[in-house]
Scaffold this active site. Structure first.
Site, mmCIF file in Angstrom:
data_model
loop_
_atom_site.group_PDB
_atom_site.id
_atom_site.type_symbol
_atom_site.label_atom_id
_atom_site.label_comp_id
_atom_site.label_asym_id
_atom_site.label_seq_id
_atom_site.Cartn_x
_atom_site.Cartn_y
_atom_site.Cartn_z
ATOM 1 N N GLU A 52 0.869 -1.183 0.000
ATOM 2 C CA GLU A 52 0.000 0.000 0.000
ATOM 3 C C GLU A 52 0.894 1.217 0.000
ATOM 4 O O GLU A 52 1.745 1.377 0.875
ATOM 5 C CB GLU A 52 -0.863 0.040 1.263
ATOM 6 C CG GLU A 52 -2.003 -0.945 1.274
ATOM 7 C CD GLU A 52 -2.794 -0.869 2.577
ATOM 8 O OE1 GLU A 52 -3.602 -1.790 2.813
ATOM 9 O OE2 GLU A 52 -2.594 0.078 3.368
ATOM 10 N N ASP A 63 -5.891 9.117 10.371
ATOM 11 C CA ASP A 63 -4.569 8.607 10.716
ATOM 12 C C ASP A 63 -4.032 9.193 12.010
ATOM 13 O O ASP A 63 -4.350 10.314 12.385
ATOM 14 C CB ASP A 63 -3.587 8.911 9.582
ATOM 15 C CG ASP A 63 -3.801 7.988 8.400
ATOM 16 O OD1 ASP A 63 -3.631 6.765 8.598
ATOM 17 O OD2 ASP A 63 -4.174 8.475 7.323
ATOM 18 N N TYR A 178 -10.744 -4.532 3.766
ATOM 19 C CA TYR A 178 -9.787 -4.055 4.764
ATOM 20 C C TYR A 178 -10.545 -3.933 6.075
ATOM 21 O O TYR A 178 -11.348 -3.018 6.251
ATOM 22 C CB TYR A 178 -9.242 -2.697 4.319
ATOM 23 C CG TYR A 178 -8.083 -2.153 5.136
ATOM 24 C CD1 TYR A 178 -8.088 -2.195 6.531
ATOM 25 C CD2 TYR A 178 -6.983 -1.577 4.501
ATOM 26 C CE1 TYR A 178 -7.024 -1.692 7.260
ATOM 27 C CE2 TYR A 178 -5.917 -1.064 5.233
ATOM 28 C CZ TYR A 178 -5.953 -1.115 6.615
ATOM 29 O OH TYR A 178 -4.917 -0.595 7.346
#
Lengths: 282, 403
Positions: A52, A63, A178
């Site tokens: 990735e 994040d 995911y």
């Protein structure tokens, strides 16, 4: 054959090997394009099964500090989305097999222009996209053009994604699912493997595509455990932290950065492979 | 331009105003956003919710706020008849509390035990801390480390009200980063926490919910101006950061074609310098903080920092409904520089005995620019959305006065 099928082939190969895969995340252009390219190019040999590549963004809301800092280093060094695509094209000159997924936020893609972006990404050799802030409800303007050039959209499933919502997400999912193993941001808390196994089980009732688990996986042991509970483990912040450990106070690369990152990825790969061997022996 | 029958029907069921708005959030948050939307819809359908909101607006906030004929300013400018909607007289000194009150009542209905909020200048933080104190709910406010330094009185006010102020050092340490960190907190504390957004931006349903709560401003103006003048106003003027006070004033009038509406953005040091916060005037469409809207950004889609003397206008985005109203042409968006706003600040203080906040001083500067050229029977309403006490240090600094 469409480029998107690299992911399918890789997961089939992992199945034959009887082990879970290792997905590694690095931010493109961190801390500078040349160093980042060396890391990227070295990842398959170090044992990454899927890569990735993070698209730097000024405001990465999902994040944690490690990946935000990586974005800032890359942007400070002048990195752009066009440069990220050029890195993938360069990578593809030597590696035709390792799946490469671009991961990031929607705004840089939207501003680049969706049609132009998916076309350039397909030409560069990108297999799939993970656009963190583009849930299924908003994804159609990217999904259609991406599908037309053979690029998958990979969607996140979170612990907050209940059963009634899973079909909404999985109906549009390509590549793999995911699974975000914690309610939180990247690189913070770690999940409990039994919870993850139960969640993977829940997801598999709704889809045939592979499931990768990420968020909070920091050590080879955790990677082995999570890869064993699903089809692959994603390690991002911990890899990016190795970059951070090897830059000076201005964010410039120190000698040995590439080796340090790749050697850590090697440890993660050994972990995942060890778990697979054990799994096969049982 | 889009031809529409009504400007008040939006958004659609997915929260879109034309191409703007929407729900651009990570999957972890999606179920929460949908829960807030369900809870808000249920609240809207419950007369008890409206009654509770009205009760606190009247007895706690002090509404309705007056619609005041600014006679001396009108004489001075020599044209349009100027009215101020006096939202600076609300408890806590700004319009922000209309929204925090509405949302805290919703959070209570949802059984949430903890409130988080972002703040730039600290006005929304204070308004949030205030209603949390009123209802005894835990409150944590994210505020950029840079802003904490320049807005220390508001930081202290929040602490006095029992809130915890969390300094944000990530990114550039300003409002957009405070919003990023508040979202990160929410993602990690999904069960018990409610995120109280301070403006008409963010993922659906926030833009519509905040607009609805702030619409009390425009609804009151409608009644008050008819009582005072026997007719609707000719123009409405308000400043725009995220755009909540402006939308609160404009929305009830959007379908009254005879009412001209002007939103005033912060031109900072001047649009041409690149140091401004005029996202509708000089930005481009993009996706940030859960919605598509006009943003200050570079060619690579990276978000730029804004600049304005008025901390409350210092945000690189704007509410998505404004983006849509701009494209449809229903509302005009203009901009005013720091120095024009400072002049208006002084003018209003001396001519009317009202020290305005630097944010509405921008709206006032535009009033001063156009009022003289309008006929004397032109009725103009400007939203005085905040009082200037918080700004006296900033203004003194710019006037070269040491306090």
């Amino acid at each position: 054959m469409s480029t998107g099928s690299r992911i399918g082939r890789r997961f089939e190969a992992l199945k034959r090997e009887g082990r879970g895969g290792l997905v590694t995340f690095v931010t493109a252009g961190d801390p500078d394009r040349r160093t980042s390219m060396e890391v990227f190019r070295g990842l398959p040999a170090a044992g990454a099964d899927v890569i990735e590549l993070g698209i730097p963004f000024s405001d990465p809301m999902a994040d944690g500090p490690a990946i935000q800092a990586a974005s800032q280093r890359a942007l400070k060094a002048g990195h752009t989305l066009a440069a990220t695509l050029a890195m993938v094209a360069e990578f593809r000159r030597d590696d035709a097999d390792t799946p490469v997924i671009l991961m990031g936020y929607y705004n840089p893609i939207y501003v680049y222009g969706v049609e132009r972006f998916v076309s350039d990404a397909a030409t560069a050799g990108v297999d799939a996209l993970i656009v963190v802030d583009l849930p299924p409800e908003e994804c159609d303007e990217l999904l259609g053009p991406a599908a037309a050039v053979g690029i998958d959209l990979i969607f996140l499933v979170a612990p907050t994604t209940k059963d009634d919502r899973l079909p909404v997400v999985l109906a549009k999912a390509g590549g793999f699912v995911y699974y975000v193993s914690i309610t939180g941001i990247t690189g913070t808390a770690s999940a409990v493997v039994t919870d993850v196994a139960a969640a993977v089980e829940r997801i598999r009732r709704h889809t045939q595509i592979p499931v990768a688990v990420g968020f909070g996986i920091k050590t080879p042991e955790q990677a082995a455990e999570m890869a064993g509970a699903a089809d692959a483990a994603v390690v991002g912040s911990a890899v990016v932290a190795k970059v951070a450990e090897n830059v000076d106070e201005t964010g410039a690369a120190l000698p040995g950065l590439v080796e340090a990152v790749l050697s850590f990825v090697g440890e993660l790969a050994d972990g995942v492979r060890g778990a697979g061997a054990k799994g096969a022996a049982q | 331009m889009e031809a529409v029958n009504t400007y008040r029907a939006g958004p659609d069921e997915h929260g879109h105003f034309g191409i703007y708005g929407g729900r651009y959030v990570a999957e972890t948050l999606m179920p929460l956003i949908l829960e807030v939307e369900r809870a808000y819809r249920a609240a809207c359908a419950d007369p008890a919710f409206a009654a509770e909101f009205d009760y606190y607006l009247k007895h706690y906030v002090g509404r309705p706020s007056p619609l005041y004929f600014a006679e001396r300013l009108t004489e001075r400018l020599g044209g349009a008849k100027i009215y101020f909607k006096r939202d600076e007289l609300n408890h806590t000194g700004a319009h922000k509390i209309n929204n925090t009150l509405g949302q805290i009542l919703l959070a209570r209905r949802m059984g949430k035990k903890r409130i988080i909020a972002e703040t730039g200048a600290g006005q929304h933080g204070v308004a949030t801390a205030t209603v949390c104190a009123l209802f005894g709910i835990r409150c944590e406010v994210y505020m950029g480390a840079t802003d904490i330094e320049r807005q220390s009185p508001n930081v202290f006010r929040m602490k006095l009200l029992g809130a915890e102020v969390r300094p944000v050092r990530s990114g550039s340490g300003t409002l957009k980063d405070a919003m990023n960190d508040a979202v990160r907190d929410w993602v990690a504390n999904v069960e018990d926490t409610y995120y109280l957004i301070g403006t008409v931006a963010g993922p659906h349903p926030y833009p519509v919910m905040v607009r609805d709560f702030q619409s009390v401003i425009g609804n009151e103006v409608r009644e008050q101006i008819v009582e005072a003048e026997g007719r609707l106003p000719d123009s409405l003027i308000a400043c725009i950061g995220g755009g909540s006070n402006a939308l609160g004033l404009f929305h009830p009038f959007l379908d009254d074609r005879g009412v001209r509406m002007i939103g005033v953005e912060a031109a900072g040091h001047g649009i041409e310098t690149g140091e401004h916060c005029a996202s509708l005037t000089a930005g481009d469409p993009g996706v940030l903080h859960g919605n598509r809207t006009y943003l200050l950004q570079d060619a690579d889609g990276q978000i730029n920092e804004g600049h304005s003397l008025a901390a409350g206008l210092d945000y690189p985005g704007v509410g998505p409904e404004h983006a849509w109203l701009r494209d449809t042409g229903r509302v005009e968006y203009v901009s005013v520089t720091d120095s024009e706003a400072l002049e208006a600040f002084e003018l209003c203080s001396r001519a009317e005995g009202i020290i305005p906040a630097l944010e509405p001083a921008h709206a006032l500067a535009y009033v001063a620019r156009i009022a003289g050229d309008l006929p004397r029977d032109h009725l103009m309403v400007m939203n005085m959305c905040g009082r200037g006490d918080k700004d006296v240090f900033t203004v003194a600094g710019h006037l070269g006065v040491e306090l």
